[in-house]
Design an enzyme around this catalytic site. Sequence first.
Site, mmCIF file in Angstrom:
data_model
loop_
_atom_site.group_PDB
_atom_site.id
_atom_site.type_symbol
_atom_site.label_atom_id
_atom_site.label_comp_id
_atom_site.label_asym_id
_atom_site.label_seq_id
_atom_site.Cartn_x
_atom_site.Cartn_y
_atom_site.Cartn_z
ATOM 1 N N GLN A 78 7.605 -5.844 -7.143
ATOM 2 C CA GLN A 78 7.566 -4.697 -8.058
ATOM 3 C C GLN A 78 6.127 -4.252 -8.263
ATOM 4 O O GLN A 78 5.461 -4.680 -9.202
ATOM 5 C CB GLN A 78 8.197 -5.075 -9.395
ATOM 6 C CG GLN A 78 8.136 -3.968 -10.407
ATOM 7 C CD GLN A 78 9.480 -3.585 -10.948
ATOM 8 O OE1 GLN A 78 10.414 -4.350 -10.874
ATOM 9 N NE2 GLN A 78 9.565 -2.411 -11.491
ATOM 10 N N PHE A 79 5.642 -3.382 -7.380
ATOM 11 C CA PHE A 79 4.255 -2.938 -7.465
ATOM 12 C C PHE A 79 3.975 -2.167 -8.747
ATOM 13 O O PHE A 79 2.829 -2.076 -9.191
ATOM 14 C CB PHE A 79 3.867 -2.104 -6.240
ATOM 15 C CG PHE A 79 4.335 -0.684 -6.267
ATOM 16 C CD1 PHE A 79 3.499 0.321 -6.764
ATOM 17 C CD2 PHE A 79 5.595 -0.330 -5.805
ATOM 18 C CE1 PHE A 79 3.933 1.642 -6.802
ATOM 19 C CE2 PHE A 79 6.024 0.979 -5.837
ATOM 20 C CZ PHE A 79 5.197 1.968 -6.338
ATOM 21 N N THR A 80 4.991 -1.616 -9.388
ATOM 22 C CA THR A 80 4.762 -0.812 -10.589
ATOM 23 C C THR A 80 4.259 -1.642 -11.770
ATOM 24 O O THR A 80 3.801 -1.071 -12.764
ATOM 25 C CB THR A 80 6.025 -0.031 -11.006
ATOM 26 O OG1 THR A 80 7.074 -0.949 -11.290
ATOM 27 C CG2 THR A 80 6.445 0.941 -9.903
#
Length: 154
Positions: A78-80
């Site tokens: 989850q890069f966010t």
Amino acid sequence: MISVLQRVREARVEVGGQTVGAIGPGLLVLVCAERGDTEAEADRLLAKILKLRIFSDAAGKMNQSVQDTGGGLLLVSQFTLAADTTGGNRPSFTQAAAPDEGRRLYDYVVAQARALHPQVATGQFAADMQVHLVNDGPVTIPLRIPPAAGVYQK
């Protein structure tokens, strides 16, 4: 590296309507590699995840780890999690590792987790995933392992 741990009764990840990873009781872990992260940060993050005592013992106290309980791990990239919202209303993700490096570190965390824990499931890197969970408690813990000193961070 950044992660968010959610103690769950069950969790699963779907991609295109198909379940790609699922667990019963355990931890859903959202994982983000940041610029400058290495295997050292990944190892420290995983060690903390496996040892964090956020499951109840017989007396009802948070005194057991996912390893103590034999619960599952569902690891989802989850890069966010690296979002910077200080500069306006559109998040910036410049602190997230580049996609190739993010994938490499995520794959490393998954491989190390599988070597150290008997039940590990995953999402699919860079896919449009739907994550379903029943948060137990609810217990949600943010966890950040900063890069080692001397590593450049913009």
